[in-house]
Write an enzyme that holds these catalytic residues in place. Structure first.
Site, PDB file in Angstrom:
ATOM      1  N   ARG A   1      49.271  22.509  58.259  1.00 16.23           N
ATOM      2  CA  ARG A   1      48.075  23.338  58.369  1.00 16.23           C
ATOM      3  C   ARG A   1      46.863  22.428  58.514  1.00 16.23           C
ATOM      4  NH1 ARG A   1      44.061  25.432  53.880  1.00 16.23           N
ATOM      5  NH2 ARG A   1      42.918  27.009  55.053  1.00 16.23           N
TER       6      ARG A   1
ATOM      7  N   HIS B   1      40.913  31.310  58.422  1.00 20.06           N
ATOM      8  CA  HIS B   1      41.985  32.224  57.991  1.00 20.06           C
ATOM      9  C   HIS B   1      42.786  32.729  59.187  1.00 20.06           C
ATOM     10  CE1 HIS B   1      39.436  33.275  54.184  1.00 20.06           C
ATOM     11  NE2 HIS B   1      40.269  32.272  53.937  1.00 20.06           N
TER      12      HIS B   1
ATOM     13  N   ASN C   1      50.407  21.659  53.550  1.00 22.08           N
ATOM     14  CA  ASN C   1      48.976  21.988  53.559  1.00 22.08           C
ATOM     15  C   ASN C   1      48.279  21.050  52.586  1.00 22.08           C
ATOM     16  OD1 ASN C   1      46.421  23.044  53.382  1.00 22.08           O
ATOM     17  ND2 ASN C   1      47.047  25.041  52.575  1.00 22.08           N
TER      18      ASN C   1
ATOM     19  N   LEU D   1      40.954  39.037  51.599  1.00 20.74           N
ATOM     20  CA  LEU D   1      40.094  38.977  50.420  1.00 20.74           C
ATOM     21  C   LEU D   1      40.725  38.131  49.326  1.00 20.74           C
ATOM     22  CD1 LEU D   1      39.203  42.793  50.273  1.00 20.74           C
ATOM     23  CD2 LEU D   1      38.053  40.974  51.558  1.00 20.74           C
ATOM     24  N   GLY D   2      40.069  37.045  49.003  1.00 16.08           N
ATOM     25  CA  GLY D   2      40.510  36.174  47.920  1.00 16.08           C
ATOM     26  C   GLY D   2      39.314  35.389  47.438  1.00 16.08           C
TER      27      GLY D   2
ATOM     28  N   ILE E   1      42.960  39.555  46.410  1.00 18.92           N
ATOM     29  CA  ILE E   1      42.230  40.766  46.030  1.00 18.92           C
ATOM     30  C   ILE E   1      42.667  41.937  46.892  1.00 18.92           C
ATOM     31  CG2 ILE E   1      39.946  41.835  45.876  1.00 18.92           C
ATOM     32  CD1 ILE E   1      38.791  39.017  45.400  1.00 18.92           C
TER      33      ILE E   1
ATOM     34  N   ARG F   1      39.495  40.142  38.785  1.00 13.58           N
ATOM     35  CA  ARG F   1      40.108  40.864  37.654  1.00 13.58           C
ATOM     36  C   ARG F   1      39.237  40.774  36.410  1.00 13.58           C
ATOM     37  NH1 ARG F   1      45.561  37.534  38.364  1.00 13.58           N
ATOM     38  NH2 ARG F   1      43.888  35.986  38.538  1.00 13.58           N
TER      39      ARG F   1
END
Length: 391
Positions: free
Chosen positions: A82, A170, A8, A198-199, A321, A274
Site C-alpha cells: 500500500r 481511501h 502497509n 468513516l473512521g 464508525i 463510542r
C-alpha cells in the site's frame, strides 16, 4: 498467483496480511510504536492463534524481518505494498526503479507515509528479489475525477509545476465497497453510489459506473470532513490568523489541524466516537457538539458529492464508525431528508456485517465492511499476472 502478501508501512507502524487462496482465513499482524522502547508486534498466526512479541526499539526494517521470519513457512506468489500517495498514477504498478523514483518524488505530498512505504519496499526487495512486488496507490482510484473536480481555484502553474491539485485518498476502500455493493445489488460497477468511509480518518466519494468522480479529501488527507483528530475544511486564512495573532509557525499549525482537532478538538475528551456517544448520553455538551459537527459536515459533503452523479442508486457506510454505529447512520440519514432515503430501524442495528438497511423505498442503503487488503491483493495479483504474460 494464489497467495498474496500485503504490506502497509505507516510512519510508526507496519501492518501485514497474508491472503491464502486455499484458506478461509488470513494471517496478519501489526507492528506498532516502532523506533520506541514500546515497539511490539501482535496478530493472528496459523490456526487463528493470537501472538504478541516485544521488539525492543526496533525500526521498520527490523520489524519487517521479524514479521517475515514468522511467515517463512508459507509460500506466497507476490507482494502488494500500500502506498498512500501516487500522484497522478492511475493504476497499481509493478515495482521497478522508475516506480521507486516516482514514490520518492511524491513524498513531499505525503511526508509521513511515502518514505515509510519506501523502507518497506526496499526491505522486501532485498528479502525476496525474485518475487513480483506491486505498489497499490490510495490515490489511483480517484484519478478518474474530471478536471473540474480536482483543480483548485489557484494559479494554474502551481498545478503544472508543483502538482498542487486534489488527489483523494481511501481509494482502495472506496473501490472495494462500491464494487461489492453494486455486485450485491445485481449491477456490478454500474449506477451512482455515494460512499461514506468513516473512521479516525474519514472521506466521502461519488462513484459512477465504477469510477470515482469526486471525493472529499484533496491534496492531503486533511481536506474534507471532520475526523478523529483532523479538522477537515477550514478557512485557508486561519494559518495567517494564527501566525499573526498567536505567533504559531507552520509546523505548530499543521500539528494542531492534523492531531489536535476534529472530534478530539471540539470535545476536549476523545477522538473515539463510542466514547463521545456515551458522554453525550450523560449530558456532556461538548461531546454532543462534536457529534453534531461530525454528522452535519458529513451530510453536507454527501449532498455535495451528489452533484457529480447523474442519479443516486445507493449510499454505502463503511469504516469503523460507518460499519458499527447505528446512531451515526441514523443521524446522517435524518440530515438528508430530501434524498428520499428510508432507513429500516431494525436492520440498522446491525454492526460490522454486510447488509442492506433501507426500508425498500428510495435509494439503497448498505453497510459494507471495507477490506482494503483484499482489494490490494486483487490489484497485485492482476499486475503480477500481466507482467508474467508480457515477459
Amino acid at each position: 498467483m494464489s497467495n498474496i502478501l500485503v504490506i502497509n508501512c505507516g510512519s510508526s507502524s507496519i501492518k501485514y496480511a497474508l491472503l491464502l487462496d486455499d484458506h478461509d482465513y488470513r494471517i496478519y499482524g501489526l507492528a506498532e510504536n516502532l523506533g520506541t522502547p514500546n515497539a511490539r508486534i501482535s496478530g493472528i498466526t496459523e490456526g487463528q492463534e493470537k501472538f504478541e512479541v516485544e521488539l525492543g526499539q526496533a525500526d521498520h526494517k527490523q520489524a519487517l524481518e521479524v514479521a517475515m521470519e514468522r511467515l517463512k513457512k508459507f509460500h506466497f506468489d507476490a507482494i502488494g505494498h500500500r502506498v498512500v500517495h501516487g500522484g497522478e498514477m492511475t493504476e497499481a504498478q509493478l515495482i521497478d526503479q522508475d516506480v521507486i523514483d516516482h514514490i520518492k518524488a511524491t513524498s513531499a505530498l505525503a511526508p509521513l507515509h511515502n518514505p515509510a512505504h519506501l523502507v518497506g519496499i526496499d526491505a522486501t526487495l532485498k528479502m525476496y528479489p525474485d518475487l513480483p512486488q506491486v505498489a497499490v496507490f490510495d490515490t489511483a482510484f480517484h484519478q478518474s475525477m474530471p478536471e473540474k473536480a480536482y483543480h483548485y481555484a489557484i494559479p494554474k502553474k502551481l498545478y503544472e509545476e508543483h502538482g498542487v491539485r486534489r488527489y483523494g485518498f481511501h481509494g482502495t476502500s472506496h473501490a472495494y465497497v462500491s464494487e461489492r455493493a453494486s455486485t450485491l445489488a445485481g449491477q456490478k460497477n454500474q449506477g451512482g453510489w455515494l460512499v461514506a468511509h468513516l473512521g479516525n480518518g474519514s472521506s466521502t466519494c461519488a462513484i459512477w459506473n465504477g469510477q470515482s468522480l469526486d471525493t472529499s479529501m484533496g491534496l492531503t488527507p486533511l481536506e474534507g470532513l471532520c475526523m478523529g483528530t483532523r479538522s477537515g475544511d477550514v478557512d485557508p486564512s486561519l494559518h495567517h490568523f494564527l501566525a499573526t495573532n498567536l505567533g504559531w509557525d507552520l509546523d505548530r499549525i499543521d500539528r494542531m489541524l492534523n492531531r489536535e482537532s476534529g472530534l478530539l478538538g471540539i470535545s476536549g475528551l476523545s477522538n473515539d466516537m463510542r466514547t463521545l456517544i456515551d458522554a453525550s448520553e450523560q449530558g456532556n455538551h461538548d461531546a454532543t457538539l462534536a457529534i453534531e459537527v461530525f454528522v452535519y459536515r458529513l451530510a453536507k459533503s454527501l449532498a455535495a458529492m451528489s452533484c457529480a452523479l447523474p442519479q443516486i442508486d445507493g449510499l454505502i457506510f463503511t469504516g469503523g464508525i460507518g460499519e458499527n454505529s447505528a446512531y451515526i447512520r441514523e443521524k446522517v440519514i435524518k440530515s438528508l431528508p430530501h434524498f428520499g432515503f428510508s432507513l429500516d430501524s431494525e436492520k440498522n442495528k446491525t454492526r460490522g456485517q454486510e447488509i442492506r438497511i433501507d426500508a425498500g423505498t428510495g435509494p439503497m442503503i448498505w453497510i459494507i465492511p471495507t477490506d482494503e487488503e483484499s482489494r490490494i491483493a486483487q490489484e497485485t495479483r492482476q499486475v503480477a499476472l500481466n507482467a508474467l504474460e508480457t515477459a
